[in-house]
Write a protein that holds these residues in place. Sequence first.
Motif, mmCIF file in Angstrom:
data_model
loop_
_atom_site.group_PDB
_atom_site.id
_atom_site.type_symbol
_atom_site.label_atom_id
_atom_site.label_comp_id
_atom_site.label_asym_id
_atom_site.label_seq_id
_atom_site.Cartn_x
_atom_site.Cartn_y
_atom_site.Cartn_z
ATOM 1 N N ARG A 66 44.177 45.013 49.503
ATOM 2 C CA ARG A 66 44.490 43.981 48.519
ATOM 3 C C ARG A 66 44.415 42.613 49.207
ATOM 4 O O ARG A 66 45.367 42.176 49.831
ATOM 5 C CB ARG A 66 45.871 44.208 47.916
ATOM 6 C CG ARG A 66 45.989 45.507 47.104
ATOM 7 C CD ARG A 66 47.318 45.594 46.375
ATOM 8 N NE ARG A 66 48.438 45.660 47.282
ATOM 9 C CZ ARG A 66 49.487 44.834 47.260
ATOM 10 N NH1 ARG A 66 49.548 43.851 46.359
ATOM 11 N NH2 ARG A 66 50.482 44.968 48.125
ATOM 12 N N ALA B 202 46.231 40.783 44.044
ATOM 13 C CA ALA B 202 46.310 41.784 42.975
ATOM 14 C C ALA B 202 47.536 42.665 43.196
ATOM 15 O O ALA B 202 47.910 42.949 44.339
ATOM 16 C CB ALA B 202 45.044 42.647 42.973
ATOM 17 N N GLU C 130 40.925 43.345 43.694
ATOM 18 C CA GLU C 130 40.891 41.880 43.661
ATOM 19 C C GLU C 130 41.754 41.349 42.524
ATOM 20 O O GLU C 130 41.931 42.021 41.493
ATOM 21 C CB GLU C 130 39.445 41.400 43.464
ATOM 22 C CG GLU C 130 38.511 41.708 44.620
ATOM 23 C CD GLU C 130 38.631 40.711 45.764
ATOM 24 O OE1 GLU C 130 37.830 40.782 46.692
ATOM 25 O OE2 GLU C 130 39.562 39.858 45.713
ATOM 26 N N PRO C 131 42.302 40.146 42.676
ATOM 27 C CA PRO C 131 43.023 39.520 41.559
ATOM 28 C C PRO C 131 42.083 39.292 40.378
ATOM 29 O O PRO C 131 40.854 39.244 40.541
ATOM 30 C CB PRO C 131 43.500 38.183 42.148
ATOM 31 C CG PRO C 131 43.461 38.373 43.632
ATOM 32 C CD PRO C 131 42.335 39.323 43.895
ATOM 33 N N GLU C 132 42.656 39.118 39.193
ATOM 34 C CA GLU C 132 41.828 38.892 38.009
ATOM 35 C C GLU C 132 41.039 37.588 38.110
ATOM 36 O O GLU C 132 39.922 37.476 37.602
ATOM 37 C CB GLU C 132 42.720 38.875 36.757
ATOM 38 C CG GLU C 132 43.308 40.234 36.412
ATOM 39 C CD GLU C 132 44.084 40.191 35.109
ATOM 40 O OE1 GLU C 132 44.120 39.110 34.463
ATOM 41 O OE2 GLU C 132 44.648 41.233 34.736
#
Length: 518
Positions: free
Chosen positions: A152, A167, A114-116
């Motif tokens: 992703r 991500a 996952e993205p931040e």
Amino acid sequence: MPAAPDLDLSALPVAQRAAALALIEEVTALREITRRQEHLIAELNHALHGKRSEKLSDDERQLAFEELSVALAEVEAEKAARGTRTDDTATRSAPRRTIGNLPAALPRIEVVIEPESLICPCGCGPLHRIGEDRTERLDIVPAQLRVIVTIRPKYACRGCTDGVTQAPAAAHLIPGGLPTEATLAHVLVSKYADHLPLYRQSQILARSGLDLHRAVLADWVGKAAFHLKPIVDRLAEHLRRSGKLFMDETTAPVLDPGHGTTKTGYLWALARDDRAWGGEAPPGVVYFYAPGRAGENAEAFLTGFDGILQIDGYTGYNRLTKPSRRGGAPLRVAHCWAHARRKLKEVFDRDGSDIAAEGLRQIAELYAVEADIRNTSAGQRLSARQARSAPFVAAFGEWLQAQRRRISAKSRLGEKLAYIHNHWEGLQTFLTDGRVEIDSNRVENMIRPLALNRKNALFAGHDEGGVAWGRIASLIETCKVNGIEPFAYLKATLEALANGHPQSRLDELLPWSFSPSS
């Protein structure tokens, strides 16, 4: 390919001159890589389409292709690495060759990255998932095949058009390739520790329903060998700084595709093992491949080493003790009492010689002292040897000269006694330094695994294969002597390299620095 012409750069400003010199150096290096690549391709074509008169067995043909393919993959990896330095973005985005399909029956383990942050940067609110990218790589857990599915998710904001958030992809040692770093480690350990040639590994994988050609595995091994080279070079640097090393060599038969036969190459082992006297330096070994046994090879491999070298009686080492030695000052050598004993044992076993029996008895007294002082400090060993062993050595020397005066130098026993006489100075080195062993058995034990690989794999398929063989074996055998499991070490190390481990911290990747929890 012609060399770059000489250019007069003196008129350029300093900054431009430095850039021009760097570019010329890069072009020269790329030309050499291309020359080597063309040479390997020519040899590969010859092995494939050579004369029918060159009768090769299936094993011989497979090994020839295997080693040439490994070497070619390593050259391609080096060229790709140089391309990455000049244009990182272009290289990473370029399409990569992917060979093979992953069977649907293999279990999938999904890893979601996952993205931040899932909050829109413009402040509109949470991002919404609009899609995902999925990549599949082959992962190997020993005795179990599985596929790692990396997901992703993609997110976008419904309130604005600021783009898609996702991500970044995880780093891979082989971008776009099927294998995880664990898979690469498994193939390396199977080939160089378990002595399974790649075509046999391919056959084993086929029984699990996975069709991976030997050429695919060779490509993986070549790229892994390229990335591991700096670690092996660093390992060799550490060994050369030691005060005492062992050295020995063993044959490495190599297929000569142009003649349909094998030729004799050599793997030279440079080893450190100070455990017998409690030395703090960890044990290690590096294997260097050379196409011959000439002493100049040992001289080159020992460049920068100025300590005591423990060796057998091979005359090629003589150049190391002379003022003309290249790469350092003349070395002090310690010769091996086990080799002296073997000379006498050969005569006794064949002829039952009383003289040989007496020599063996006297040598046994030296080994009895060594057994008593095993695992004591270097100072304690030196004191015991000077007090107990030195009189035995002096008596043996007098006995040796007396027998040489009685026996014909041309007789079998006379030749064996002459061997001991010719190495007499080096046989006494252990009396003057408690770090020195009485024999070189420790390095011989480190060479035995190579002999087993030679027996099972028949021979290396090419000189380049001998180089890769020595490189990977260096890491595996250094793991073994330090009590490190080779697969766990190689898996962690390849993962670290894939994630951009800095060259300035290579010491952290040496086998003796590894711990399973790291």
